[in-house]
Scaffold this motif. Structure first.
Motif, PDB file in Angstrom:
ATOM      1  N   THR A  58       0.817  -1.226   0.000  1.00 27.42           N
ATOM      2  CA  THR A  58       0.000   0.000   0.000  1.00 27.42           C
ATOM      3  C   THR A  58       0.845   1.269   0.000  1.00 27.42           C
ATOM      4  O   THR A  58       0.631   2.159  -0.817  1.00 27.42           O
ATOM      5  CB  THR A  58      -0.950   0.019   1.209  1.00 27.42           C
ATOM      6  OG1 THR A  58      -0.182   0.029   2.415  1.00 27.42           O
ATOM      7  CG2 THR A  58      -1.863  -1.200   1.192  1.00 27.42           C
ATOM      8  N   GLY A  59       1.779   1.391   0.923  1.00 26.40           N
ATOM      9  CA  GLY A  59       2.615   2.588   0.989  1.00 26.40           C
ATOM     10  C   GLY A  59       2.056   3.690   1.848  1.00 26.40           C
ATOM     11  O   GLY A  59       2.750   4.659   2.170  1.00 26.40           O
ATOM     12  N   MET A  80      -7.914   0.087   4.717  1.00 32.63           N
ATOM     13  CA  MET A  80      -6.831  -0.718   4.159  1.00 32.63           C
ATOM     14  C   MET A  80      -6.912  -2.177   4.599  1.00 32.63           C
ATOM     15  O   MET A  80      -6.377  -3.058   3.933  1.00 32.63           O
ATOM     16  CB  MET A  80      -5.472  -0.139   4.552  1.00 32.63           C
ATOM     17  CG  MET A  80      -5.147  -0.214   6.033  1.00 32.63           C
ATOM     18  SD  MET A  80      -3.485   0.411   6.408  1.00 32.63           S
ATOM     19  CE  MET A  80      -2.450  -0.804   5.605  1.00 32.63           C
ATOM     20  N   SER A  81      -7.580  -2.440   5.700  1.00 33.78           N
ATOM     21  CA  SER A  81      -7.725  -3.825   6.172  1.00 33.78           C
ATOM     22  C   SER A  81      -9.143  -4.311   5.911  1.00 33.78           C
ATOM     23  O   SER A  81     -10.101  -3.710   6.388  1.00 33.78           O
ATOM     24  CB  SER A  81      -7.427  -3.916   7.673  1.00 33.78           C
ATOM     25  OG  SER A  81      -7.804  -5.187   8.178  1.00 33.78           O
ATOM     26  N   PRO A  82      -9.289  -5.414   5.171  1.00 36.62           N
ATOM     27  CA  PRO A  82     -10.620  -6.009   4.996  1.00 36.62           C
ATOM     28  C   PRO A  82     -11.013  -6.916   6.156  1.00 36.62           C
ATOM     29  O   PRO A  82     -11.876  -7.783   6.001  1.00 36.62           O
ATOM     30  CB  PRO A  82     -10.453  -6.813   3.704  1.00 36.62           C
ATOM     31  CG  PRO A  82      -9.022  -7.222   3.710  1.00 36.62           C
ATOM     32  CD  PRO A  82      -8.263  -6.107   4.382  1.00 36.62           C
ATOM     33  N   GLY A  83     -10.367  -6.715   7.301  1.00 36.18           N
ATOM     34  CA  GLY A  83     -10.643  -7.543   8.470  1.00 36.18           C
ATOM     35  C   GLY A  83      -9.524  -8.514   8.770  1.00 36.18           C
ATOM     36  O   GLY A  83      -9.769  -9.623   9.252  1.00 36.18           O
ATOM     37  N   PHE A  84      -8.269  -8.106   8.515  1.00 33.08           N
ATOM     38  CA  PHE A  84      -7.133  -8.997   8.750  1.00 33.08           C
ATOM     39  C   PHE A  84      -7.062  -9.442  10.208  1.00 33.08           C
ATOM     40  O   PHE A  84      -6.725 -10.585  10.508  1.00 33.08           O
ATOM     41  CB  PHE A  84      -5.824  -8.305   8.361  1.00 33.08           C
ATOM     42  CG  PHE A  84      -5.624  -8.151   6.885  1.00 33.08           C
ATOM     43  CD1 PHE A  84      -5.799  -9.221   6.024  1.00 33.08           C
ATOM     44  CD2 PHE A  84      -5.243  -6.929   6.351  1.00 33.08           C
ATOM     45  CE1 PHE A  84      -5.603  -9.081   4.661  1.00 33.08           C
ATOM     46  CE2 PHE A  84      -5.050  -6.774   4.991  1.00 33.08           C
ATOM     47  CZ  PHE A  84      -5.230  -7.844   4.139  1.00 33.08           C
ATOM     48  N   GLY A  85      -7.364  -8.525  11.136  1.00 28.26           N
ATOM     49  CA  GLY A  85      -7.275  -8.878  12.552  1.00 28.26           C
ATOM     50  C   GLY A  85      -8.277  -9.937  12.956  1.00 28.26           C
ATOM     51  O   GLY A  85      -7.964 -10.862  13.714  1.00 28.26           O
ATOM     52  N   TYR A  86      -9.498  -9.833  12.447  1.00 25.70           N
ATOM     53  CA  TYR A  86     -10.528 -10.819  12.771  1.00 25.70           C
ATOM     54  C   TYR A  86     -10.281 -12.129  12.020  1.00 25.70           C
ATOM     55  O   TYR A  86     -10.472 -13.212  12.567  1.00 25.70           O
ATOM     56  CB  TYR A  86     -11.907 -10.261  12.426  1.00 25.70           C
ATOM     57  CG  TYR A  86     -12.245  -8.992  13.164  1.00 25.70           C
ATOM     58  CD1 TYR A  86     -12.431  -8.981  14.544  1.00 25.70           C
ATOM     59  CD2 TYR A  86     -12.362  -7.778  12.484  1.00 25.70           C
ATOM     60  CE1 TYR A  86     -12.728  -7.810  15.225  1.00 25.70           C
ATOM     61  CE2 TYR A  86     -12.663  -6.603  13.160  1.00 25.70           C
ATOM     62  CZ  TYR A  86     -12.844  -6.630  14.524  1.00 25.70           C
ATOM     63  OH  TYR A  86     -13.134  -5.466  15.201  1.00 25.70           O
TER      64      TYR A  86
END
Length: 349
Positions: free
Chosen positions: A268-269, A275-281
């Motif tokens: 991304t930069g 920017m996150s589509p739910g990476f944490g979940y």
């Protein structure tokens, strides 16, 4: 009828459980695909083709898998010690925010390897502190860390929105809410030319190997397993639970924040609130599908990335909504939890 814990859990059963859970999820979701008027085999074929059918699709799948590996490791490390970290999304964003803020000007004049290492280190510390605070509340006052870490996700996302609309707003973005970009010299090198795949993949795999080494070959790893399996027995045996759990929180929060840092330095930069589509979940699903094993996290992250990347291609080819990927992940998690229940316990009359 009652559940009785098995004295010895079969290694074969633990290995088969994730595959069985995925197979059950795909079979159950095939009914939803058929209800949409599409052949499930054709839909799954398009999904595989979209995720693994070309050089571009393979590199995109692996690029998507990188943050999933790191957030999956974060959840696996915490859950093994019964630290219920549901704040991976917030830790991801705080790592990304710190990296974008410092990588734009402060570290831009340093040699690239040193600056990238420092950015990752600072982001790890920021994510670690974000998880250590809720755990400290649990240890001191008995506050449930599930609630606190979950609410912190929303607080951090609001902070990111504030920063990208204020002090870190990119004046060259023509009003689009995004942060200033990191210096071009600090972007991670590509693994494959003319693709988005970067050396963050090697960082994630190395992190998984390091976590496995810590858990399997160190005293700290044995203490974390003991703290998760039987905390009272561990304390009786001399394990300092508070210190051990705080170290677990540092490692878990740091790994989730590292995912955000790598995502900014890689594809991304800059930082946006989307920017996150739910990476944490999704990392929680990855950790559970891997049965909390670091090596399994790598494989599970690639599977989850395959589903999400392939679902977009399947939707374009067949008309099945791409949200089927979320359904597959949810059903896979439920099936995996059921499989783990029956591998750990037996039913007695």
């Amino acid at each position: 009828m009652r559940f009785e814990r098995r004295a010895d859990v079969s290694l074969t059963a633990l290995v088969i459980a994730p595959f069985a859970a995925i197979l059950v999820a795909l079979v159950l979701c095939a009914g939803l695909i058929a209800a949409a008027g599409v052949s499930p085999l054709a839909a799954y074929g398009e999904m595989l083709k979209g995720a693994l059918g070309s050089r571009l699709s393979i590199t995109e799948t692996l690029t998507r898998a990188v943050p999933l590996m790191l957030t999956g490791l974060a959840a696996a490390v915490a859950f093994r010690a019964r630290v219920w970290n549901i704040g991976g999304e917030g830790q991801f964003y705080i790592g990304a925010l710190v990296t974008a803020g410092l990588g734009h000007s402060l570290f831009a004049g340093l040699p690239a390897p040193l600056a990238i290492s420092l950015l990752m280190a600072v982001s790890i510390i920021a994510g670690a502190l974000l998880l250590m605070a809720p755990l400290l509340l649990r240890l001191r006052f008995g506050v449930d860390e599930v609630v606190v870490t979950l609410l912190l996700n929303f607080i951090v996302l609001l902070l990111v929105g504030l920063m990208v609309e204020g002090p870190l707003k990119d004046p060259m973005a023509f009003g689009w809410p995004q942060s200033v970009p990191v210096d071009a010299s600090l972007r991670l090198p590509k693994l494959v030319p003319r693709s988005r795949l970067h050396i963050g993949l090697l960082v994630a795999v190395a992190a998984a190997a390091l976590v496995w080494l810590i858990q399997a070959r160190t005293v700290f790893g044995a203490e974390t397993r003991a703290a998760g399996l039987a905390p009272k027995a561990a304390a009786f045996a001399g394990v300092r639970l508070s210190r051990t759990l705080m170290a677990v929180a540092f490692l878990s929060g740091g790994l989730a924040a590292l995912a955000g840092s790598v995502e900014v330095l890689g594809p991304t930069g800059y930082v946006t609130t989307t920017m996150s589509p739910g990476f944490g979940y999704a990392g929680i699903v990855v950790a559970m599908l891997a049965a909390l094993h670091p090596a399994g996290v790598v494989a599970a992250a690639v599977f989850v990335a395959t589903v999400f990347v392939g679902a977009d291609a399947m939707s374009r080819a067949t008309g099945v909504p791409s949200f089927i990927a979320d359904v597959i992940m949810s059903v896979s998690l439920l099936a995996m939890l059921t499989a783990l229940l029956f591998t750990t316990y037996r039913i007695r009359r």
